[in-house]
Design an enzyme around this catalytic site. Sequence first.
Site, PDB file in Angstrom:
ATOM      1  N   ILE A 237       0.826  -1.201   0.000  1.00  0.00           N
ATOM      2  CA  ILE A 237       0.000   0.000   0.000  1.00  0.00           C
ATOM      3  C   ILE A 237       0.861   1.252   0.000  1.00  0.00           C
ATOM      4  O   ILE A 237       0.575   2.223  -0.698  1.00  0.00           O
ATOM      5  CB  ILE A 237      -0.967  -0.013   1.201  1.00  0.00           C
ATOM      6  CG1 ILE A 237      -2.003  -1.129   1.019  1.00  0.00           C
ATOM      7  CG2 ILE A 237      -1.674   1.332   1.347  1.00  0.00           C
ATOM      8  CD1 ILE A 237      -2.928  -1.319   2.214  1.00  0.00           C
ATOM      9  N   ASP A 279      14.001   4.350  10.968  1.00  0.00           N
ATOM     10  CA  ASP A 279      13.064   3.577  11.789  1.00  0.00           C
ATOM     11  C   ASP A 279      12.058   4.550  12.377  1.00  0.00           C
ATOM     12  O   ASP A 279      12.425   5.447  13.150  1.00  0.00           O
ATOM     13  CB  ASP A 279      13.830   2.858  12.900  1.00  0.00           C
ATOM     14  CG  ASP A 279      12.934   1.953  13.739  1.00  0.00           C
ATOM     15  OD1 ASP A 279      11.703   2.105  13.676  1.00  0.00           O
ATOM     16  OD2 ASP A 279      13.473   1.096  14.460  1.00  0.00           O
ATOM     17  N   GLY A 307       3.159   0.135   9.246  1.00  0.00           N
ATOM     18  CA  GLY A 307       2.442  -0.627  10.262  1.00  0.00           C
ATOM     19  C   GLY A 307       2.790  -2.103  10.172  1.00  0.00           C
ATOM     20  O   GLY A 307       3.315  -2.572   9.162  1.00  0.00           O
ATOM     21  N   ALA A 315      -4.729 -14.648  24.939  1.00  0.00           N
ATOM     22  CA  ALA A 315      -4.176 -15.632  25.877  1.00  0.00           C
ATOM     23  C   ALA A 315      -2.802 -16.120  25.441  1.00  0.00           C
ATOM     24  O   ALA A 315      -1.975 -16.510  26.277  1.00  0.00           O
ATOM     25  CB  ALA A 315      -5.136 -16.821  26.012  1.00  0.00           C
ATOM     26  N   ASN A 364     -11.219  -7.605  15.877  1.00  0.00           N
ATOM     27  CA  ASN A 364     -11.033  -8.811  15.075  1.00  0.00           C
ATOM     28  C   ASN A 364     -10.392  -9.904  15.920  1.00  0.00           C
ATOM     29  O   ASN A 364      -9.549  -9.623  16.779  1.00  0.00           O
ATOM     30  CB  ASN A 364     -10.155  -8.516  13.854  1.00  0.00           C
ATOM     31  CG  ASN A 364     -10.396  -9.484  12.714  1.00  0.00           C
ATOM     32  OD1 ASN A 364     -11.354 -10.257  12.729  1.00  0.00           O
ATOM     33  ND2 ASN A 364      -9.536  -9.446  11.711  1.00  0.00           N
ATOM     34  N   TYR A 370      -3.398  -5.217  17.375  1.00  0.00           N
ATOM     35  CA  TYR A 370      -3.579  -4.459  16.130  1.00  0.00           C
ATOM     36  C   TYR A 370      -4.829  -3.578  16.194  1.00  0.00           C
ATOM     37  O   TYR A 370      -4.786  -2.388  15.860  1.00  0.00           O
ATOM     38  CB  TYR A 370      -3.676  -5.436  14.962  1.00  0.00           C
ATOM     39  CG  TYR A 370      -3.746  -4.784  13.598  1.00  0.00           C
ATOM     40  CD1 TYR A 370      -2.609  -4.207  13.032  1.00  0.00           C
ATOM     41  CD2 TYR A 370      -4.915  -4.770  12.864  1.00  0.00           C
ATOM     42  CE1 TYR A 370      -2.654  -3.627  11.776  1.00  0.00           C
ATOM     43  CE2 TYR A 370      -4.979  -4.193  11.601  1.00  0.00           C
ATOM     44  CZ  TYR A 370      -3.836  -3.618  11.061  1.00  0.00           C
ATOM     45  OH  TYR A 370      -3.890  -3.040   9.816  1.00  0.00           O
TER      46      TYR A 370
END
Length: 466
Positions: A237, A279, A307, A315, A364, A370
Amino acid sequence: MSDRYGSFIQSPMGQTVAKNLGLPMPMKLDRYKKGSALAGGDVLVGVASGDDNKVSDAIARVVVEAKANVFVTKAGALKAKLDEAGAKVQEYTGGADKYKVTIFDATNIKNAEDLKEVYEFFHPIARRVEKSGRVIIIGRPPEEIEDIEFAIAQRSLEGFIKSVGKEFKKGITAQLVYVSEGQESNLDSTLRFFMSARSAYVSGQVVRVGAGESLAINWDQPLAGKTMVVTGASRGIGKSIAQTLARDGAYVICLDIPPLLEDLQKVAGEIGGASLAADITAEDAGEKIAAEAAKHNGLDAIIHNAGVTRDKTLAKMDEKRWDMVIDINLASIARVNKYLLDNNALTDNARIVCVSSISGIAGNLGQTNYATSKAGVIGLVNATAKQFAKSDQGMTINAVAPGFIETQMTAQIPFAIREAGRRMNSMSQGGLPVDVAETIAWFASPASGGVNGNVVRVCGQSLLGA
């Protein structure tokens, strides 16, 4: 990444099979090509009954530049303005014509009864919008309206436009644009974006256009003379964003981590830009960006695209995965923005565009880190936009929230999950990196001064979080 099912469906046999079995039928979307006409077909414009004709000027300005056949319902102020501007305008008589773009000015819809006019305009033409057509409604922001009945009616338009986006299919998109009273002159860039093939994978969205300075530009090269930074620009992208901004005239500084320098230099070389190996999480990242931009008269826009994902259920997620995603996707953006703003490294009327995600809107499975980071990006945009609105420097900040986009990253998703991601939207297909890039270019335009604090999903109207 190839979508074999989508390609198969384009064939006569594929269409027959899909129709007989009730399978999704993705349509090949019209996407922008340099030199493409603004509308790409006939335009139909409707206006709700009432005395508020302020939007007519903006519609007339944009539609006349489409150089298309224009049909208008209820001949009145808008038709007069179009006639005066030299448009090829006819009064709509309810014939069997098909339309590439339909625009309805709903700013006069002031109560529940008035909503009947929305039905009366769209009902007869519901099957007459062309493939990859555009449906646009213009209204007033409900939160800015004190009259309860008026606010109710305007808020109702959201349910209507999102349903249209799911019903019309055939690659047709549907959008609602709320424009603040007195800010109609800021509509042009948004109307042009949603009318054009640039918005191929954006649908069911609600955009607010408010106060701001929308500068005059050359629409063929809307970013000419601007210096812009794209983070994470070496591939995917980010690479497409850099290419699209350069296509529109910007000088692009492509930034990515040092290990990707070779790919980064290749992208920068192809578009005549510069490469900056850095960075984004480093403490001096903002300083390096400002120094590089200073070589080119300052920074006109920064696109926060860099990203990562490090997916695991909560967990099973170790601390390292959590920290890495939060730092790269969110904390680094806040640090860089703070440096640039504190050190006056951004020019007046600068643009900040962030890349969020529909995961940040809906959450999600296996992506708590994220989704947290991308929801935080939205919070950053909302908070910063309020500060910019109080400033006299004309800066804006907005975000795109991509859904399933065909990239190297999504190619690694297991087949069943990948197919679900592709099909669970109104377009029944994944988007392309350029779809995200085109939306960012609209946000980054000097003509988008009235577009501030928006989060626009580039997801084909995904069912996730709809």
